[in-house]
Motif scaffolding. Sequence first.
Motif, mmCIF file in Angstrom:
data_model
loop_
_atom_site.group_PDB
_atom_site.id
_atom_site.type_symbol
_atom_site.label_atom_id
_atom_site.label_comp_id
_atom_site.label_asym_id
_atom_site.label_seq_id
_atom_site.Cartn_x
_atom_site.Cartn_y
_atom_site.Cartn_z
ATOM 1 N N TYR A 105 0.852 -1.187 0.000
ATOM 2 C CA TYR A 105 0.000 0.000 0.000
ATOM 3 C C TYR A 105 0.892 1.242 0.000
ATOM 4 C CZ TYR A 105 -3.834 -3.132 1.243
ATOM 5 O OH TYR A 105 -4.771 -4.136 1.243
ATOM 6 N N SER A 106 0.641 2.156 -0.910
ATOM 7 C CA SER A 106 1.453 3.362 -0.983
ATOM 8 C C SER A 106 1.106 4.309 0.160
ATOM 9 C CB SER A 106 1.229 4.078 -2.319
ATOM 10 O OG SER A 106 -0.061 4.656 -2.358
ATOM 11 N N SER A 107 2.063 5.130 0.547
ATOM 12 C CA SER A 107 1.824 6.094 1.617
ATOM 13 C C SER A 107 0.740 7.088 1.225
ATOM 14 C CB SER A 107 3.127 6.818 1.962
ATOM 15 O OG SER A 107 3.694 7.410 0.807
ATOM 16 N N GLU A 108 0.701 7.481 -0.077
ATOM 17 C CA GLU A 108 -0.306 8.440 -0.521
ATOM 18 C C GLU A 108 -1.718 7.875 -0.356
ATOM 19 O OE1 GLU A 108 3.544 9.269 -2.320
ATOM 20 O OE2 GLU A 108 2.280 7.466 -2.337
ATOM 21 N N LEU A 109 -1.912 6.604 -0.719
ATOM 22 C CA LEU A 109 -3.235 5.991 -0.592
ATOM 23 C C LEU A 109 -3.647 5.870 0.865
ATOM 24 C CD1 LEU A 109 -5.663 4.517 -1.904
ATOM 25 C CD2 LEU A 109 -4.366 2.394 -1.649
ATOM 26 N N LEU A 110 -2.732 5.407 1.719
ATOM 27 C CA LEU A 110 -3.054 5.220 3.135
ATOM 28 C C LEU A 110 -3.381 6.539 3.814
ATOM 29 C CD1 LEU A 110 -0.365 2.550 4.109
ATOM 30 C CD2 LEU A 110 -2.803 2.188 3.663
ATOM 31 N N LEU A 111 -2.628 7.587 3.523
ATOM 32 C CA LEU A 111 -2.889 8.887 4.139
ATOM 33 C C LEU A 111 -4.218 9.466 3.651
ATOM 34 C CD1 LEU A 111 0.689 10.431 4.019
ATOM 35 C CD2 LEU A 111 -0.567 9.712 6.062
ATOM 36 N N HIS A 112 -4.538 9.247 2.372
ATOM 37 C CA HIS A 112 -5.824 9.726 1.847
ATOM 38 C C HIS A 112 -6.978 9.011 2.536
ATOM 39 C CE1 HIS A 112 -8.973 10.949 -0.906
ATOM 40 N NE2 HIS A 112 -9.253 9.671 -1.119
ATOM 41 N N GLN A 113 -6.890 7.688 2.661
ATOM 42 C CA GLN A 113 -7.973 6.954 3.302
ATOM 43 C C GLN A 113 -8.063 7.277 4.791
ATOM 44 O OE1 GLN A 113 -7.710 2.774 2.337
ATOM 45 N NE2 GLN A 113 -8.245 3.113 0.196
ATOM 46 N N LEU A 114 -6.923 7.553 5.409
ATOM 47 C CA LEU A 114 -6.927 7.989 6.805
ATOM 48 C C LEU A 114 -7.655 9.327 6.946
ATOM 49 C CD1 LEU A 114 -5.965 7.634 9.743
ATOM 50 C CD2 LEU A 114 -3.811 8.722 9.069
ATOM 51 N N GLN A 115 -7.418 10.216 5.999
ATOM 52 C CA GLN A 115 -8.091 11.512 6.026
ATOM 53 C C GLN A 115 -9.596 11.355 5.822
ATOM 54 O OE1 GLN A 115 -6.927 14.261 2.927
ATOM 55 N NE2 GLN A 115 -7.300 16.016 4.259
ATOM 56 N N MET A 116 -10.009 10.472 4.886
ATOM 57 C CA MET A 116 -11.433 10.225 4.663
ATOM 58 C C MET A 116 -12.092 9.624 5.912
ATOM 59 S SD MET A 116 -12.146 11.276 1.565
ATOM 60 C CE MET A 116 -11.017 12.608 2.008
ATOM 61 N N ASN A 117 -11.375 8.770 6.601
ATOM 62 C CA ASN A 117 -11.903 8.161 7.820
ATOM 63 C C ASN A 117 -12.177 9.224 8.878
ATOM 64 O OD1 ASN A 117 -11.045 7.045 10.735
ATOM 65 N ND2 ASN A 117 -12.070 5.415 9.615
ATOM 66 N N GLY A 118 -11.229 10.119 9.085
ATOM 67 C CA GLY A 118 -11.426 11.149 10.103
ATOM 68 C C GLY A 118 -12.454 12.190 9.720
ATOM 69 N N LYS A 119 -12.617 12.416 8.432
ATOM 70 C CA LYS A 119 -13.508 13.481 7.970
ATOM 71 C C LYS A 119 -14.970 13.058 7.957
ATOM 72 C CE LYS A 119 -13.969 16.829 4.180
ATOM 73 N NZ LYS A 119 -13.391 17.302 2.894
ATOM 74 N N TYR A 120 -15.257 11.828 7.512
ATOM 75 C CA TYR A 120 -16.643 11.434 7.261
ATOM 76 C C TYR A 120 -17.189 10.393 8.226
ATOM 77 C CZ TYR A 120 -16.067 13.900 2.837
ATOM 78 O OH TYR A 120 -15.841 14.865 1.882
ATOM 79 N N LYS A 121 -16.487 10.080 9.304
ATOM 80 C CA LYS A 121 -16.969 9.017 10.193
ATOM 81 C C LYS A 121 -18.267 9.398 10.908
ATOM 82 C CE LYS A 121 -13.636 10.483 13.714
ATOM 83 N NZ LYS A 121 -12.419 10.052 14.445
ATOM 84 N N ASN A 122 -18.568 10.695 11.009
ATOM 85 C CA ASN A 122 -19.832 11.128 11.611
ATOM 86 C C ASN A 122 -20.792 11.710 10.582
ATOM 87 O OD1 ASN A 122 -19.143 10.374 14.246
ATOM 88 N ND2 ASN A 122 -18.011 12.269 14.560
ATOM 89 N N GLY A 123 -20.600 11.343 9.304
ATOM 90 C CA GLY A 123 -21.516 11.771 8.259
ATOM 91 C C GLY A 123 -21.066 13.007 7.517
ATOM 92 N N PHE A 124 -21.707 13.224 6.370
ATOM 93 C CA PHE A 124 -21.325 14.349 5.508
ATOM 94 C C PHE A 124 -21.680 15.691 6.131
ATOM 95 C CE2 PHE A 124 -22.492 17.451 2.261
ATOM 96 C CZ PHE A 124 -21.315 17.522 1.532
ATOM 97 N N TRP A 125 -22.915 15.820 6.629
ATOM 98 C CA TRP A 125 -23.364 17.127 7.111
ATOM 99 C C TRP A 125 -22.590 17.574 8.336
ATOM 100 C CZ3 TRP A 125 -25.660 19.859 3.740
ATOM 101 C CH2 TRP A 125 -26.485 19.275 2.796
ATOM 102 N N ASN A 126 -22.045 16.612 9.084
ATOM 103 C CA ASN A 126 -21.224 16.985 10.240
ATOM 104 C C ASN A 126 -19.990 17.773 9.814
ATOM 105 O OD1 ASN A 126 -20.413 16.690 13.161
ATOM 106 N ND2 ASN A 126 -18.727 15.565 12.207
ATOM 107 N N THR A 127 -19.462 17.456 8.606
ATOM 108 C CA THR A 127 -18.277 18.177 8.128
ATOM 109 C C THR A 127 -18.624 19.590 7.667
ATOM 110 O OG1 THR A 127 -18.525 17.418 5.831
ATOM 111 C CG2 THR A 127 -17.312 15.983 7.336
#
Length: 563
Positions: free
Chosen positions: A329-351
């Motif tokens: 797994y590339s570092s770019e992919l893992l960091l992107h998915q990590l960012q998506m996890n932190g951003k959307y774990k409580n839903g879209f409108w929460n962001t």
Amino acid sequence: MKDVTNSSRTERMKETAEKIRNIRIKRLEKWKFKANYLYVLLIVLAAIYYYVTLPAIYYASIEFWVFLTLILCGIAFIEAIKDGSTWLSSTRETKSFSLKKVGGKYKLLLGLIPLVALVWGVSSLIFSPFFMAKSYSEMLTIEKADFEQEFPEIDVNQIPLVDLDTAVRLGNRRLGALTDLVSQFVPSDEYIQINIKNKPYRVTPLQYAGFFKWLNNFNEGIPHYLKVDNVSGEVTVETPSSPIRYSYSDKFNRYIIRHLRFNYPFALFGKPNFEVDDDGVPYYIATTYSRNFFLFEPEVSGLITVNAMTGETTRYALNEIPSWVDRVYSSELLLHQLQMNGKYKNGFWNTVFSNEGVTQPTDGYTYLPMNDDLYIYTGITSIVSDESNIGFVLINMRTKEAKMYPLTAAEEFSAMSSAEGSVQEKGYKATFPLLINLSGKPMYILSLKDSSGLIKAYALVDVQNYQRVYVESSVEKLLLSYASENPVNIDNLETEDILTDIKGTISQIQAVVKDGNTVYYFMLDGKVYQAPIQLNEQLPFLEAGQAVELGVNEQGAVKTIDW
């Protein structure tokens, strides 16, 4: 009486018009026949374009759709040239032109382009985080873990503080000393960090020093690769069992990406990384991808290995990947998915509104080798962070196993600034820190470099109180200094002689033979020091009154001497 003259003139005009029409038809047929040669040119141009750009023939590849669009535009252009004379002739005769004369083939050829754009646009909306926030956050599954109990303790003798910049400098210097190689080859700038038999290294192949050097050497191939010890900085020139013939610096069909594409035209793969297995065999590793959401968000589907010496390729499914491969797994992919996890774990409108619980990785990251695997490490901070972390994440780059260690701590860049402030009079710059576990205590460890990029010191910074900083000239001294004030187990620390720098003028010097070896005794400032002849072959030429600089261990033995 009937006007025969007008009738004859009309007939002659009709015959003349018919002849002209027949001539035009013959010319048009001849022109159409010649225009067919344009298809040959189109095929040649398409082949050249494919050979250079190497798009994957895959529905989710943008490069593939660009390639297809160019071909369709080329076909439409050729057909327009073939039909142009017919349209022009028809327009002249009827004095009008209708779009209906364009024909359905052009609508079919050029209509595909807006259709693809429409599919892409609709898909980007349907499969966006607006509708699928939960799925975006679940691309990476993160488990919470206790730092003191579950974060692996670092081997104090295997702390990898040689970063990419330092490895490049060391590698270039090492190759520069080999005059027979440096004229033909230079180190590649890859320097990929991997583990070899549970020890951290950076490896990079040599590359041809220009096109003409490639012409001189491509038959023999690349004879070596460089291996930089991430702990000691020692650089070794490794010679595989046969030369490297597939790489980024090779041309034509031996160019590594082209070699992969011709073997796997339908596979979507990332940039191949250079790795070596535990036996020192060089490979290029290319991760293959599918998609999480139709056309969007890549996900690892497997791996292709290429033997850099023979070009032999093997494709693996995710559950078949060899254990010696470190970077799936590339570092770019893992960091992107990590960012998506932190951003959307409580839903879209929460962001959009409250941002409750929204987190993000810090701006920097680094690699931690542990248990013969390679982990990417980064801090986690709140979206409204004030220079502090709420925890750390470790992600295994081979298995994608991710763990979050909740821990209130100083953000990495704050720790770097604190370390720089401890030696501000020297102007050293800190590297991005490693997080290590010292007997259950989280600590940042980093190196400090001068303006030339050379490592001059090392620092330990308390993660939870970044004002506590330890700075020493070596990692061994640093750990000993920390252990003198904190309960930490460093019994396994392999220490070298800790040297004290002594400068002075020799008042007396005497050579003595001991056990068949010549030993020189110096007297500086009333103290006596000894150095064996093997230390420096110029020792017999030293005289009283000369200024010297000694590196002396605790027993008074001279380990280094300079004058």
